[in-house]
Design a protein around this motif. Structure first.
Motif, PDB file in Angstrom:
ATOM      1  N   ALA A  46      15.919 -23.645 -31.526  1.00 27.63           N
ATOM      2  CA  ALA A  46      15.565 -24.631 -32.548  1.00 27.63           C
ATOM      3  C   ALA A  46      16.811 -25.162 -33.250  1.00 27.63           C
ATOM      4  CB  ALA A  46      14.601 -23.994 -33.560  1.00 27.63           C
ATOM      5  N   THR A  47      17.736 -24.243 -33.574  1.00 26.15           N
ATOM      6  CA  THR A  47      18.978 -24.673 -34.226  1.00 26.15           C
ATOM      7  C   THR A  47      19.786 -25.596 -33.313  1.00 26.15           C
ATOM      8  OG1 THR A  47      19.022 -22.574 -35.422  1.00 26.15           O
ATOM      9  CG2 THR A  47      21.045 -23.868 -35.380  1.00 26.15           C
ATOM     10  N   MET A  48      19.849 -25.248 -32.024  1.00 21.93           N
ATOM     11  CA  MET A  48      20.571 -26.103 -31.087  1.00 21.93           C
ATOM     12  C   MET A  48      19.919 -27.462 -30.954  1.00 21.93           C
ATOM     13  SD  MET A  48      21.450 -23.236 -28.175  1.00 21.93           S
ATOM     14  CE  MET A  48      22.130 -24.426 -27.036  1.00 21.93           C
ATOM     15  N   ALA A  49      18.559 -27.493 -30.970  1.00 21.85           N
ATOM     16  CA  ALA A  49      17.875 -28.785 -30.889  1.00 21.85           C
ATOM     17  C   ALA A  49      18.173 -29.634 -32.122  1.00 21.85           C
ATOM     18  CB  ALA A  49      16.373 -28.559 -30.734  1.00 21.85           C
ATOM     19  N   ASP A  50      18.135 -28.976 -33.320  1.00 21.75           N
ATOM     20  CA  ASP A  50      18.473 -29.723 -34.539  1.00 21.75           C
ATOM     21  C   ASP A  50      19.912 -30.215 -34.482  1.00 21.75           C
ATOM     22  OD1 ASP A  50      15.938 -29.137 -35.386  1.00 21.75           O
ATOM     23  OD2 ASP A  50      16.540 -27.410 -36.623  1.00 21.75           O
ATOM     24  N   ARG A  84      20.052 -33.199 -32.192  1.00 24.42           N
ATOM     25  CA  ARG A  84      19.481 -34.386 -32.846  1.00 24.42           C
ATOM     26  C   ARG A  84      20.427 -34.922 -33.917  1.00 24.42           C
ATOM     27  NH1 ARG A  84      15.329 -32.165 -33.930  1.00 24.42           N
ATOM     28  NH2 ARG A  84      15.657 -31.556 -36.104  1.00 24.42           N
ATOM     29  N   LEU A  85      20.990 -34.004 -34.700  1.00 23.89           N
ATOM     30  CA  LEU A  85      21.926 -34.440 -35.732  1.00 23.89           C
ATOM     31  C   LEU A  85      23.166 -35.079 -35.112  1.00 23.89           C
ATOM     32  CD1 LEU A  85      22.704 -34.530 -38.722  1.00 23.89           C
ATOM     33  CD2 LEU A  85      23.650 -32.226 -38.475  1.00 23.89           C
ATOM     34  N   ARG A  86      23.638 -34.487 -34.007  1.00 22.39           N
ATOM     35  CA  ARG A  86      24.796 -35.068 -33.358  1.00 22.39           C
ATOM     36  C   ARG A  86      24.486 -36.458 -32.818  1.00 22.39           C
ATOM     37  NH1 ARG A  86      26.960 -32.144 -28.087  1.00 22.39           N
ATOM     38  NH2 ARG A  86      25.018 -33.075 -27.336  1.00 22.39           N
ATOM     39  N   GLU A 138      22.234 -38.546 -33.991  1.00 25.58           N
ATOM     40  CA  GLU A 138      22.165 -39.471 -35.118  1.00 25.58           C
ATOM     41  C   GLU A 138      23.569 -39.787 -35.659  1.00 25.58           C
ATOM     42  OE1 GLU A 138      19.638 -37.636 -37.932  1.00 25.58           O
ATOM     43  OE2 GLU A 138      17.789 -37.872 -36.738  1.00 25.58           O
ATOM     44  N   THR A 139      24.397 -38.748 -35.708  1.00 27.67           N
ATOM     45  CA  THR A 139      25.757 -38.968 -36.207  1.00 27.67           C
ATOM     46  C   THR A 139      26.528 -39.910 -35.291  1.00 27.67           C
ATOM     47  OG1 THR A 139      25.727 -36.749 -37.161  1.00 27.67           O
ATOM     48  CG2 THR A 139      27.864 -37.823 -36.930  1.00 27.67           C
ATOM     49  N   GLU A 140      26.378 -39.708 -33.974  1.00 27.62           N
ATOM     50  CA  GLU A 140      27.065 -40.602 -33.039  1.00 27.62           C
ATOM     51  C   GLU A 140      26.563 -42.035 -33.173  1.00 27.62           C
ATOM     52  OE1 GLU A 140      26.428 -38.915 -29.243  1.00 27.62           O
ATOM     53  OE2 GLU A 140      27.918 -37.304 -29.481  1.00 27.62           O
ATOM     54  N   ARG A 141      25.255 -42.173 -33.359  1.00 25.22           N
ATOM     55  CA  ARG A 141      24.721 -43.527 -33.532  1.00 25.22           C
ATOM     56  C   ARG A 141      25.235 -44.150 -34.833  1.00 25.22           C
ATOM     57  NH1 ARG A 141      20.019 -42.198 -33.125  1.00 25.22           N
ATOM     58  NH2 ARG A 141      19.341 -42.166 -35.297  1.00 25.22           N
ATOM     59  N   THR A 142      25.235 -43.329 -35.897  1.00 22.24           N
ATOM     60  CA  THR A 142      25.748 -43.833 -37.168  1.00 22.24           C
ATOM     61  C   THR A 142      27.229 -44.189 -37.072  1.00 22.24           C
ATOM     62  OG1 THR A 142      24.134 -42.443 -38.309  1.00 22.24           O
ATOM     63  CG2 THR A 142      25.945 -43.332 -39.625  1.00 22.24           C
TER      64      THR A 142
END
Length: 614
Positions: free
Chosen positions: A321-325, A328-330, A332-336
């Motif tokens: 779960a932590t790796m999935a989060d 996902r965060l990575r 979003e960060t790359e998109r941002t």
């Protein structure tokens, strides 16, 4: 243990030499010349099959007598008289090799290899004792040599009939290089009591197939006479008596008898136990109890393993779960980051443009300040003598000669102008002054908020940039310290632009150097922004009365009857027209706003409130 040292006196008497004292054998001057006639047993060994020979070589590595070979069995029942079994052949004269002097290298090499192969071979031996069917010891196989030193062995652990025997038979087998057939080479019956002590192998010329015996006290042979060194003269020592020795012998015999009796009793007990049936009930009960304990232990281990498995599963689930989060965060960060990269590029471009504009505006402002506050050299004066706005100012030296040529009012006015220029430069150069200045004309002052003053009373932090009346020493010191603070501020401004000040006492030279460097450059100076003093007046009006959407000014907040109120009421319409026209009217429309004020533009007012009204 025998050694290869100088000869010494043997420690064992001839009648006391037993087979247990024999530690090793050596063979010297190997010769394949026939030494005796073959017997039927010899023919059986020579014609033995390769499998038997391989078994014979394997048995050579064993040191116990239980591993025997049929090929090594003795043909007679025993040895009656320990004599030499065969006569050794006489030494043959050495052949000359001069015939090979004219031969080619290959022929000479082959001849030499043939000669070497004729004198070397592979050898092993076996030891036999009368009364024993097989050999008691088989040595290892030594390859390609004419002189052999075999591994030492220990026969002390053999049976009493073997270890206490003084007679043995030695049989040697050999084979030539590059052949597989073994030759029965030597068979000698030896009595250890007839051996001759030689002590060393140095300086000895042995006959063919000479046997050398290594006993505990030295080296023995049958081919040489005794070589015993003279005994050393020593003090006689007390030895055991015959009676004591006999007691020890009887004790040894009693111990042997006791051990034989013990073996017989153990055999009888084992036989009786073998005849009685075995009661396996108690053993079965013990096995059941042990099995129950093992089952309980295994169950506890299973529970612990299951608990550990559940913990690992939970840990893996939380990690997934932590790796999935994290993924996902990575994402979003790359998109941002990808979205903001464009903004960063635009901001960087805008920053470069702004810095270039700031640098250009700073050059223009410094150029204007140079024109507003001209610093020019004094003609017919010492070097580095300048005046600002036609007011001379010395370089931090106010002595009697300076006081005669320069009045106090002129000095105070010059310092006031320098303080005003320095205070303005701190804003344009974005460098706060470490010692704030209060420009007030000829009554300016400098403030020191960071130094530690030694005044007994509350220290006065403001220092005047003018000479007070009366000529007090304290006032003179405070004036000089204020001038020093002003020079330190000028030094700080120069340091912010990367300039190195040689002497901080040169106030006007340092200021002129700073303005010259800040206004220098090859790029075009940007134009002045629109607004000027009109923007100042507009700001005053906006502060006193807000303009409406139609351009009219609201004067409700202004005090009725005041000068500002009257000014606003009279010129509101004029301001509205000026704001609507903007910059389209050019200079002519700006001149049309002369109704607002009658003052003309000067170098002091030009550029004030530049951003207002743009």
């Amino acid at each position: 243990m025998s050694t290869f040292s100088e000869p010494q006196r043997p420690r064992l008497l001839p009648q006391n030499r037993k087979l247990r004292h024999l530690k090793g054998l050596s063979l010297r001057n190997l010769s394949f010349a026939p030494s005796r006639l073959q017997t039927a047993d010899d023919a059986g060994i020579i014609n033995a099959s390769p499998k038997k020979l391989e078994a014979l070589r394997e048995s050579a590595t064993q040191l116990h007598p239980s591993r025997s070979s049929d090929n090594l069995r003795s043909g007679s029942a025993g040895i009656v008289t320990p004599t030499r079994a065969a006569t050794r052949p006489q030494l043959r004269p050495r052949k000359t090799s001069l015939s090979l002097a004219q031969a080619n290298p290959s022929t000479r090499q082959k001849k030499l290899e043939t000669l070497v192969d004729g004198v070397v071979g592979d050898v092993f031996f076996s030891l036999h004792v009368p009364g024993e069917e097989g050999p008691i010891y088989i040595s290892e196989v030594r390859e390609r040599s004419a002189n052999f030193n075999f591994h030492f062995f220990d026969l002390g652990g053999q049976a009493r009939t073997i270890s206490r025997s003084c007679c043995l038979s030695i049989r040697v087998w050999a084979r030539r290089p590059k052949t597989d057939s073994w030759i029965y080479l030597v068979d000698e019956a030896v009595d250890l009591r007839r051996l001759n002590f030689i002590g060393t192998l140095n300086d000895r010329k042995f006959p063919n197939n000479a046997l050398i015996f290594h006993l505990e006290d030295g080296i023995y042979s049958l081919d040489f006479p005794n070589r015993v060194s003279e005994p050393k003269q020593a003090q006689p020592t007390a030895t055991s008596s015959y009676k004591a020795i006999m007691k020890l012998a009887n004790l040894q015999s009693s111990i042997d008898d006791a051990m034989e009796t013990q073996q017989k009793i153990m055999a009888q007990i084992n036989e009786l136990l073998g005849q009685q049936p075995i009661d396996e009930s108690k053993v079965a009960e013990e096995e059941v109890v042990l099995a129950g304990k093992l089952v309980a232990t295994q169950q506890r281990a299973n529970k612990l393993a299951q608990k550990r498995r559940d913990e690992l599963r939970e840990s893996l689930r939380s990690r997934r779960a932590t790796m999935a989060d994290g993924r996902r965060l990575r994402t979003e960060t790359e998109r941002t980051m990808a979205e903001q990269q464009k903004q960063v590029e635009a901001s960087r471009t805008k920053l470069e443009t702004t810095e270039k504009a700031i640098r250009g505006q700073r050059r223009r402002i410094c150029s204007d300040l140079s024109n507003i506050f001209p610093i020019t050299p004094i003609p017919n004066a010492p070097p580095l003598s300048f005046h600002i706005c036609n007011i001379p100012l010395p370089n931090s030296v106010y002595d009697a000669s300076t006081a005669k040529s320069l009045s106090e009012d002129v000095l105070s006015a010059g310092l006031g102008i320098v303080a005003l220029l320095t205070r303005h430069l701190q804003f344009y150069l974005s460098r706060p002054l470490p010692y704030p200045l209060v420009p007030y004309g000829s009554r300016s002052s400098a403030t020191d908020e960071i130094s530690q003053l030694d005044d007994k009373q509350a220290p006065r932090r403001e220092f005047p940039l003018f000479l007070p009346r009366g000529g007090s020493t304290t006032s003179q010191w405070r004036f000089e310290y204020a001038w020093f603070l002003l020079n330190k501020d000028i030094e700080a401004l120069c340091a912010s632009q990367g300039l190195k000040v040689v002497d901080i006492r040169h106030s006007l030279p340092n200021l002129k150097y700073l303005l010259y460097v800040c206004s220098a450059g090859t790029e075009d100076v940007p134009e002045r922004k629109k607004g000027g003093v009109r923007g100042l007046w507009l700001g005053r009006l906006k502060g006193r009365g807000a303009l409406g959407d139609d351009g009219t000014a609201s004067v409700d907040e202004s005090r009725r009857g005041s000068i500002d109120s009257a000014f606003t009421e009279n010129h509101t319409e004029t301001l509205r027209d000026a704001l609507k026209s903007g910059d389209k009217g050019g200079r002519e429309e700006e001149d049309g706003m002369g109704l607002v004020f009658d003052t003309k533009f000067t170098l002091r007012t030009k550029g004030l409130r530049e951003n207002v009204g743009k």
